[in-house]
Structures are given as structure tokens and as C-alpha cells.
Design a protein around this motif. Structure first.
Motif, PDB file in Angstrom:
ATOM      1  N   LEU A  30       0.629  -1.088   0.494  1.00  0.00           N
ATOM      2  CA  LEU A  30      -0.057   0.309  -0.049  1.00  0.00           C
ATOM      3  C   LEU A  30       0.774   1.355  -0.104  1.00  0.00           C
ATOM      4  N   SER A  31       0.969   1.867  -1.174  1.00  0.00           N
ATOM      5  CA  SER A  31       1.824   3.376  -1.052  1.00  0.00           C
ATOM      6  C   SER A  31       1.311   4.713  -0.689  1.00  0.00           C
ATOM      7  N   ARG A  32       2.168   5.454  -0.755  1.00  0.00           N
ATOM      8  CA  ARG A  32       1.840   6.458   0.036  1.00  0.00           C
ATOM      9  C   ARG A  32       0.396   7.484  -0.554  1.00  0.00           C
ATOM     10  N   LYS A  33       0.610   8.747  -0.700  1.00  0.00           N
ATOM     11  CA  LYS A  33       0.224   9.358  -1.635  1.00  0.00           C
ATOM     12  C   LYS A  33       0.532   9.565  -2.932  1.00  0.00           C
ATOM     13  N   ASP A 159     -12.003   7.219  -1.618  1.00  0.00           N
ATOM     14  CA  ASP A 159     -11.493   6.630  -0.283  1.00  0.00           C
ATOM     15  C   ASP A 159     -11.663   5.337   0.100  1.00  0.00           C
ATOM     16  N   CYS A 160     -11.386   4.207  -0.331  1.00  0.00           N
ATOM     17  CA  CYS A 160     -11.802   2.977  -0.514  1.00  0.00           C
ATOM     18  C   CYS A 160     -11.320   1.824   0.336  1.00  0.00           C
ATOM     19  N   THR A 166     -13.987  -2.880  -1.275  1.00  0.00           N
ATOM     20  CA  THR A 166     -12.211  -2.748  -1.077  1.00  0.00           C
ATOM     21  C   THR A 166     -11.873  -4.148  -1.918  1.00  0.00           C
ATOM     22  N   ILE A 167     -10.214  -3.812  -2.662  1.00  0.00           N
ATOM     23  CA  ILE A 167      -9.920  -5.032  -2.875  1.00  0.00           C
ATOM     24  C   ILE A 167      -9.369  -6.049  -2.263  1.00  0.00           C
ATOM     25  N   ILE A 219      -7.846   1.655   1.677  1.00  0.00           N
ATOM     26  CA  ILE A 219      -6.966   2.520   1.147  1.00  0.00           C
ATOM     27  C   ILE A 219      -7.220   4.189   0.897  1.00  0.00           C
ATOM     28  N   PRO A 220      -6.335   4.990   1.350  1.00  0.00           N
ATOM     29  CA  PRO A 220      -6.843   6.681   1.861  1.00  0.00           C
ATOM     30  C   PRO A 220      -6.475   7.182   0.132  1.00  0.00           C
ATOM     31  N   ARG A 221      -7.880   8.613  -0.424  1.00  0.00           N
ATOM     32  CA  ARG A 221      -7.430   8.681  -1.643  1.00  0.00           C
ATOM     33  C   ARG A 221      -6.268   9.545  -2.546  1.00  0.00           C
ATOM     34  N   GLY A 222      -5.640   8.570  -3.230  1.00  0.00           N
ATOM     35  CA  GLY A 222      -4.799   9.202  -3.335  1.00  0.00           C
ATOM     36  C   GLY A 222      -3.532   7.930  -3.149  1.00  0.00           C
ATOM     37  N   HIS A 223      -3.977   7.074  -2.526  1.00  0.00           N
ATOM     38  CA  HIS A 223      -2.929   6.090  -2.475  1.00  0.00           C
ATOM     39  C   HIS A 223      -2.711   5.075  -3.206  1.00  0.00           C
TER      40      HIS A 223
END
Length: 301
Positions: A30-33, A159-160, A166-167, A219-223
Motif C-alpha cells: 500500500l503506497s503513500r499518496k 477513500d476505499c 475494496t480489493i 486505501i486512502p484517496r490518492g494512495h
């Protein structure tokens, strides 16, 4: 600044060596933004125009297994392939070098190309059967690719979490040996029974002496959520009051190329690219064709 360079601020968003090692162990990251709010606003606007029928260009021929939702299909889960090709606005955002650099580090590669992009819209209908994606891993559908380092970036526009369906990853499943089954694993999950795929997941876990540990990606938005091409994943129903919007961006390392592959019954496997891309000098489909498989990262990170 050249096409495949990062700013210092972008470099701060890359996975650390420990995170790359964890991806190798767990099969997901899970990435940063990675994307700004402005980029995601533009992406959603471009996808709305896409659903309304806007195309900057269309595929020269229709591949045999194309996912191509249209309004006549009704309020099912929408899947549309090749959106990076058909929409310049969508393609431009998805080719963001930072996204490619993250993928390059995870895959241990110096080149990352698009393999496929699928626009996904999961409607807010709790009982809609198509919203539930059964357990599968992507490598089964890429049997004509030589690489074992391919990976997928799941890019939600908001945001997911679990309520939106979500996946969800099966932790560490990319390291499992596959139980010999003699069945046609290249058949897409949409053409298979969900209970059959659930059973195959359990049997493969037992074959490896492993536990099925399901990890929903919050997953936060943008990540962005990344997963290895052999990581089992799926998703549940959308229980929220809004649609779940995302792009599933499948990525290939620079060494990937076409190989012939046959099913257990001897019939050849084909991928949609095979009727679209240019040919190599020896006549094979060229999975490095920049028209359909553009690079999004080149060089050391």
C-alpha cells in the motif's frame, strides 16, 4: 526535467528497502499518496466523459475477450479495458512516472510498461452478483507472457474501504506452489463458478501447508494498492451509498515478452493484445508496442 525523472518530494513517496522486502514476502504493498486530489478529480471527470461515449481514438479491431461495458448492459459492475489507449486524459494521468517508479522498485526492474488498464465501477447495489469478484490471481490470464514479475496497481478515485467492497489480498499467496489440477486456469473468473474458485484457493493453501489470510486493502484517496501477479485477490459487495470507482492498471517489466502457450486440451491461449500490437522480427506479438503498452518508467530509481 526529463520524462522519467522524479522531484525530491516524489522521491520521498517511494517505498523503502524494508517495504520492498515486505512486498516480496507478502505479495502486496500500500503506497503513500501517489496521486494528488487534483489528478483524481481530473481522472474521475475523464471517466465520466468516457462513460458518456467520448473517445480520442478507438481500437482498430475488437479483441475476442474485451471487457467493454456500455449502458445497455445495465447497473452491473462495469469493466472497460484499454482506457489508457482510448482516452488521452486517462492515459496521461495513469502514466505518471512516480507510479512507474514505485512499480519498478517493487518488481526489481529498470523499465515498467503498461500491460492493460481496466476502468471499474462497482454500483452501490448490495445484492448485485457482479460486484463480488471471486478469488483469482492475474498470472493465470497472462499465460502468453514470459515474466513472473508483473504486477497490478489498483487506483481508487476516493477513500476505499471494506464497506465499498475494496480489493482484498490473500497474504503471501504469491509464494505458493500451485497444486497440479489439470484444469484450464486461463479461463477468466467471470466465466467460472465462485464456489469453484473458493475451493481452489483452499486446496492450494492446503497443498502449501499455508493459512488463507485475507487482508482487505483500506486505501486512502490518492494512495495505491499494488499486488504481485501471483497474489490471490478478490472483492466483496458494495454496501456503501456511493459507487466504487477505480482503475486496475496492470504493469509489465521491461523484460516481458510474448510466448506461445497452450491449454491442457492443446488449444492455444491468446491475450487481447495479440490482435492489436505490432509484430516482432520473428513474427510474435510485441508486448513492448508503445501504442498499446507505453512505458511509464525507464532507468534506475
Amino acid at each position: 526535467m526529463t520524462e522519467f525523472e522524479l522531484t525530491e518530494a516524489e522521491r520521498a513517496l517511494l517505498p523503502t528497502p524494508d517495504e520492498v522486502a515486505e512486498y516480496a514476502e507478502r505479495g502486496w504493498y500500500l503506497s503513500r499518496k501517489v496521486f494528488t486530489d487534483e489528478e483524481l478529480d481530473l481522472l474521475q471527470d475523464a471517466t465520466e466523459k468516457y462513460y458518456e461515449g467520448h473517445r480520442d481514438r478507438t481500437l482498430p479491431v475488437r479483441p475476442p475477450h474485451l471487457a467493454a461495458w456500455e449502458p445497455s448492459h445495465g447497473p452491473v459492475q462495469r469493466h472497460n479495458d484499454y482506457v489508457h489507449y482510448e482516452s488521452e486524459a486517462i492515459g496521461r494521468i495513469l502514466r505518471k512516472p512516480l507510479l512507474g517508479a514505485v512499480a519498478a522498485l517493487l518488481a526489481g526492474a529498470e523499465e515498467i510498461r503498461v500491460f492493460q488498464s481496466t476502468l471499474i465501477y462497482k454500483p452501490p447495489i448490495a445484492g448485485e452478483p457482479s460486484n463480488q469478484v471471486p478469488w483469482h490471481f492475474d498470472r493465470h490470464y497472462w499465460a502468453t507472457s514470459t515474466s513472473e514479475r508483473m504486477l497490478t496497481a489498483f487506483v481508487p478515485f476516493h477513500d476505499c474501504g471494506e464497506e465499498l467492497g475494496t480489493i482484498t489480498m490473500v497474504d503471501g499467496s504469491h509464494r505458493w506452489r500451485e497444486r497440479p489440477a489439470g484444469e484450464d486456469s486461463s479461463r477468466h473468473f467471470a466465466q467460472r463458478d465462485r464456489s469453484e474458485l473458493e475451493r481452489l484457493l483452499v486446496e492450494n493453501a492446503e497443498y502449501n501447508g499455508a493459512e488463507v489470510r485475507k487482508i482487505p486493502m483500506v486505501i486512502p484517496r490518492g494512495h495505491v494498492s499494488f499486488h504481485h501477479c501471483r497474489t490471490y485477490h478478490g472483492s466483496g459487495p458494495n454496501l456503501a451509498g456511493i459507487p466504487r470507482r477505480a482503475v486496475s492498471l496492470h504493469l509489465q517489466d521491461g523484460a516481458n515478452e510474448y510466448r506461445a502457450h497452450t491449454r491442457p486440451d492443446g488449444t492455444p491461449v491468446a491475450y487481447n493484445h495479440d490482435v492489436l500490437v505490432r509484430r516482432t522480427a520473428d513474427g510474435r506479438p510485441d508486448y513492448a508496442d508503445p501504442e498499446f503498452c507505453p512505458p511509464i518508467w525507464q532507468g534506475a530509481v
